[in-house]
Design a protein around this motif. Sequence first.
Motif, PDB file in Angstrom:
ATOM      1  N   GLN A  69       0.777  -1.266   0.023  1.00  0.00           N
ATOM      2  CA  GLN A  69      -0.162  -0.033   0.131  1.00  0.00           C
ATOM      3  C   GLN A  69       0.936   1.211   0.190  1.00  0.00           C
ATOM      4  OE1 GLN A  69      -2.222  -1.159   3.385  1.00  0.00           O
ATOM      5  NE2 GLN A  69      -4.184  -1.775   2.180  1.00  0.00           N
ATOM      6  N   ARG A  70       1.405   1.619  -1.284  1.00  0.00           N
ATOM      7  CA  ARG A  70       2.556   2.602  -1.471  1.00  0.00           C
ATOM      8  C   ARG A  70       2.090   3.212  -2.741  1.00  0.00           C
ATOM      9  NH1 ARG A  70       2.890   1.084   3.013  1.00  0.00           N
ATOM     10  NH2 ARG A  70       4.511   0.466   4.325  1.00  0.00           N
ATOM     11  N   ILE A  71       2.504   4.437  -2.742  1.00  0.00           N
ATOM     12  CA  ILE A  71       1.963   5.403  -3.763  1.00  0.00           C
ATOM     13  C   ILE A  71       3.325   6.271  -4.432  1.00  0.00           C
ATOM     14  CG2 ILE A  71       1.068   7.156  -2.474  1.00  0.00           C
ATOM     15  CD1 ILE A  71      -1.353   7.202  -4.645  1.00  0.00           C
ATOM     16  N   ASP A  72       3.432   6.438  -5.654  1.00  0.00           N
ATOM     17  CA  ASP A  72       4.222   7.216  -6.113  1.00  0.00           C
ATOM     18  C   ASP A  72       3.457   8.585  -6.771  1.00  0.00           C
ATOM     19  OD1 ASP A  72       6.420   5.713  -5.321  1.00  0.00           O
ATOM     20  OD2 ASP A  72       6.859   4.945  -7.441  1.00  0.00           O
ATOM     21  N   ILE A  73       4.166   9.686  -7.005  1.00  0.00           N
ATOM     22  CA  ILE A  73       3.478  10.984  -7.311  1.00  0.00           C
ATOM     23  C   ILE A  73       4.422  11.607  -8.282  1.00  0.00           C
ATOM     24  CG2 ILE A  73       2.409  13.334  -6.918  1.00  0.00           C
ATOM     25  CD1 ILE A  73       0.819  10.970  -5.764  1.00  0.00           C
ATOM     26  N   TYR A  74       3.983  11.813  -9.474  1.00  0.00           N
ATOM     27  CA  TYR A  74       4.757  12.483 -10.543  1.00  0.00           C
ATOM     28  C   TYR A  74       3.975  14.033 -10.816  1.00  0.00           C
ATOM     29  CZ  TYR A  74       6.865   7.952 -11.387  1.00  0.00           C
ATOM     30  OH  TYR A  74       7.296   6.858 -11.423  1.00  0.00           O
ATOM     31  N   VAL A  75       5.061  14.873 -11.165  1.00  0.00           N
ATOM     32  CA  VAL A  75       4.437  16.178 -11.392  1.00  0.00           C
ATOM     33  C   VAL A  75       5.198  16.990 -12.347  1.00  0.00           C
ATOM     34  CG1 VAL A  75       3.705  16.497  -8.952  1.00  0.00           C
ATOM     35  CG2 VAL A  75       5.912  17.382  -9.702  1.00  0.00           C
ATOM     36  N   PRO A  76       4.601  17.759 -13.038  1.00  0.00           N
ATOM     37  CA  PRO A  76       5.200  18.598 -14.299  1.00  0.00           C
ATOM     38  C   PRO A  76       6.450  19.473 -13.640  1.00  0.00           C
ATOM     39  CG  PRO A  76       2.879  18.974 -14.342  1.00  0.00           C
ATOM     40  CD  PRO A  76       3.052  18.411 -13.071  1.00  0.00           C
ATOM     41  N   THR A  77       7.373  19.507 -14.184  1.00  0.00           N
ATOM     42  CA  THR A  77       8.622  20.318 -14.025  1.00  0.00           C
ATOM     43  C   THR A  77       8.103  21.845 -14.513  1.00  0.00           C
ATOM     44  OG1 THR A  77       9.406  20.124 -16.019  1.00  0.00           O
ATOM     45  CG2 THR A  77      10.423  18.521 -14.470  1.00  0.00           C
TER      46      THR A  77
END
Length: 285
Positions: free
Chosen positions: A51-59
């Motif tokens: 139960q783990r999550i990664d978050i990507y965002v715009p630069t």
Amino acid sequence: MKLGSARAAGAIFGLLASACSPLKMFDAVMPKDGGGRLAIRDAAFGPDPRQRIDIYVPTAASARPRPIIVFFYGGSWNSGTKNGYSFVGRALASRGFAVAIPDYRLVPQIRYPAFLEDNAAAVRWVRRHSNEFGGDADRIVLAGHSAGAYNAAMLALDPRWLGEDRKAVRGLIGLAGPYDFLPFDGPVVQHTFGAVSDPVSTQPITYVGAGDPPAFLATGDKDETVRPANSDSLARKLRAVGTQVVRRRYPEVGHAGLVTAVAKPLRGRASVLDDAIAFADDVTR
């Protein structure tokens, strides 16, 4: 062989194209989009190690919170890892979205509906923590491939899982998803759903109703793993209740090829990324 070339990427993909095999090797060698970055790694949305999550965002900076895409990967509900999908996270983030990719518990550790409970917990975590990564908690698109598209569809259509948080779901992106697959006639679905006393309750198509979020449903014409008729059936039923549906069919594309076409070297095979982003932009305005 130069790994960055489309020919090499195709050769590597050929080694991995057995349905929804984990894509860690594929992901490791794929050139990534430069407009997105990993902002949060392995945040816990529950006590289990899965139960783990990664978050990507715009630069690029933004003057307002960004809409969020939560992407659920496939793998027959019994395999997969978010660590094989950074190519998806960075691609979507480079187009202006905050992107969440969770892991979730898998068969045989659990059976239906525990993976949906995990997916719902991940979405609630995303909403609660959206200010930490510049996301808009009220503009969420649920997306997925194969079994992940099933997961996304169930959360989008069946109010049991998200409850009041479902109001934040602006759209559904389903890539090669199983939505209408009774009877349970194979070992994967037997192991995952076979103990359910009411099989109809496991089907996303069962929960279609007025007010459902718009849907983008895509399939490859060469898919021999999940019949494209699943998407046709869901599209018909959604349209019958007045829901906006974008239905895309990509020629000469197989099951795994629908998601690997998001990777930079393979985008010439199908316009999946452009089409999905156009839909997501439209529903999150």
